[in-house]
Enzyme design. Sequence first.
Site, PDB file in Angstrom:
ATOM      1  N   ARG A  95       0.845  -1.204   0.000  1.00  0.00           N
ATOM      2  CA  ARG A  95       0.000   0.000   0.000  1.00  0.00           C
ATOM      3  C   ARG A  95       0.882   1.257   0.000  1.00  0.00           C
ATOM      4  NH1 ARG A  95      -5.109  -1.810   0.393  1.00  0.00           N
ATOM      5  NH2 ARG A  95      -5.273  -3.892   1.340  1.00  0.00           N
ATOM      6  N   ASP A  96       0.466   2.227  -0.823  1.00  0.00           N
ATOM      7  CA  ASP A  96       1.192   3.495  -0.890  1.00  0.00           C
ATOM      8  C   ASP A  96       1.103   4.193   0.470  1.00  0.00           C
ATOM      9  OD1 ASP A  96       2.055   5.486  -3.506  1.00  0.00           O
ATOM     10  OD2 ASP A  96       1.743   6.417  -1.538  1.00  0.00           O
ATOM     11  N   ILE A  97       2.212   4.756   0.900  1.00  0.00           N
ATOM     12  CA  ILE A  97       2.280   5.411   2.212  1.00  0.00           C
ATOM     13  C   ILE A  97       1.480   6.716   2.222  1.00  0.00           C
ATOM     14  CG2 ILE A  97       4.344   6.864   1.887  1.00  0.00           C
ATOM     15  CD1 ILE A  97       5.404   5.607   4.525  1.00  0.00           C
ATOM     16  N   VAL A 132      10.271   7.955  -7.203  1.00  0.00           N
ATOM     17  CA  VAL A 132      11.092   6.809  -6.790  1.00  0.00           C
ATOM     18  C   VAL A 132      11.563   6.098  -8.062  1.00  0.00           C
ATOM     19  CG1 VAL A 132      11.166   4.642  -5.518  1.00  0.00           C
ATOM     20  CG2 VAL A 132       9.806   6.556  -4.625  1.00  0.00           C
ATOM     21  N   HIS A 139       7.438   1.112 -10.861  1.00  0.00           N
ATOM     22  CA  HIS A 139       6.277   0.685 -10.076  1.00  0.00           C
ATOM     23  C   HIS A 139       5.009   1.101 -10.799  1.00  0.00           C
ATOM     24  CE1 HIS A 139       7.671   4.619  -8.687  1.00  0.00           C
ATOM     25  NE2 HIS A 139       6.403   4.938  -8.458  1.00  0.00           N
ATOM     26  N   ASN A 146       4.455   6.444 -13.691  1.00  0.00           N
ATOM     27  CA  ASN A 146       5.066   7.752 -13.935  1.00  0.00           C
ATOM     28  C   ASN A 146       6.500   7.556 -14.424  1.00  0.00           C
ATOM     29  OD1 ASN A 146       2.774   9.156 -12.964  1.00  0.00           O
ATOM     30  ND2 ASN A 146       3.462   8.826 -10.859  1.00  0.00           N
ATOM     31  N   HIS A 163       1.135   2.054 -10.222  1.00  0.00           N
ATOM     32  CA  HIS A 163       0.144   2.481  -9.225  1.00  0.00           C
ATOM     33  C   HIS A 163      -1.205   1.846  -9.572  1.00  0.00           C
ATOM     34  CE1 HIS A 163       2.358   6.120  -7.535  1.00  0.00           C
ATOM     35  NE2 HIS A 163       3.020   5.933  -8.663  1.00  0.00           N
TER      36      HIS A 163
HETATM   37  P1  AMP Z   1       6.064   8.024  -8.203  1.00  0.00           P
HETATM   38  O1  AMP Z   1       5.809   9.488  -8.117  1.00  0.00           O
HETATM   39  O2  AMP Z   1       5.328   7.358  -9.318  1.00  0.00           O
HETATM   40  O3  AMP Z   1       7.535   7.700  -8.192  1.00  0.00           O
HETATM   41  O4  AMP Z   1       5.423   7.400  -6.895  1.00  0.00           O
HETATM   42  C1  AMP Z   1       6.131   7.063  -5.750  1.00  0.00           C
HETATM   43  C2  AMP Z   1       5.114   6.659  -4.717  1.00  0.00           C
HETATM   44  O5  AMP Z   1       5.790   5.969  -3.685  1.00  0.00           O
HETATM   45  C3  AMP Z   1       4.363   7.821  -4.081  1.00  0.00           C
HETATM   46  O6  AMP Z   1       2.972   7.650  -4.305  1.00  0.00           O
HETATM   47  C4  AMP Z   1       4.734   7.709  -2.608  1.00  0.00           C
HETATM   48  O7  AMP Z   1       3.662   8.047  -1.757  1.00  0.00           O
HETATM   49  C5  AMP Z   1       5.108   6.242  -2.492  1.00  0.00           C
HETATM   50  N1  AMP Z   1       6.027   5.909  -1.399  1.00  0.00           N
HETATM   51  C6  AMP Z   1       7.177   6.534  -1.087  1.00  0.00           C
HETATM   52  N2  AMP Z   1       7.770   5.929  -0.048  1.00  0.00           N
HETATM   53  C7  AMP Z   1       6.971   4.883   0.299  1.00  0.00           C
HETATM   54  C8  AMP Z   1       7.028   3.874   1.307  1.00  0.00           C
HETATM   55  N3  AMP Z   1       8.036   3.803   2.186  1.00  0.00           N
HETATM   56  N4  AMP Z   1       6.020   2.964   1.355  1.00  0.00           N
HETATM   57  C9  AMP Z   1       4.987   3.037   0.494  1.00  0.00           C
HETATM   58  N5  AMP Z   1       4.878   3.958  -0.474  1.00  0.00           N
HETATM   59  C10 AMP Z   1       5.851   4.880  -0.567  1.00  0.00           C
END
Ligand code: AMP
Length: 115
Positions: free
Chosen positions: A29-31, A96, A100, A87, A102
């Site tokens: 799950r997204d944080i 990140v 990944h 993204n 979403h």
């Molecule tokens: P992006 O902008 O596509 O790189 O999305 C990165 C996603 O990673 C964002 O929606 C963040 O909220 C999520 N995220 C960052 N750190 C964590 C974490 N430790 N656990 C879960 N989700 C995370």
Amino acid sequence: MSETIFSKIINHELPADIVYEDDAIIAFRDINPQAPVHILIVPKVAIATVNDIKPEQAELIGKMVLTAQQIAAGEGIAEDGYRLVINCNRHGCQEVFHLHLHLVGGRQLRGISAG
Ligand code: AMP
């Protein structure tokens, strides 16, 4: 590729709310969820961006989508619908740099045309 926060989650060095895991993929799950269901489907192999996907990884990318499909069904949002997003780099607002997908749903989403 340098280590990211997701590689630490893959290695179980950082806690995460993991909803699915196998040899090739982890989903958690997204944080900072943008909807009632917001899950990230992540390949365990380090791929930085969509630009870095190799042709021989096509099956893995397909597996990410099928994993999202299964998770959506398990979360009870398949029939109402959901969105899958990857993204890429600066204009895509990638934060990140470990590939990944979403999975976002559980409410009516707005159109993506406004960016
Ligand atoms: P992006 O902008 O596509 O790189 O999305 C990165 C996603 O990673 C964002 O929606 C963040 O909220 C999520 N995220 C960052 N750190 C964590 C974490 N430790 N656990 C879960 N989700 C995370």
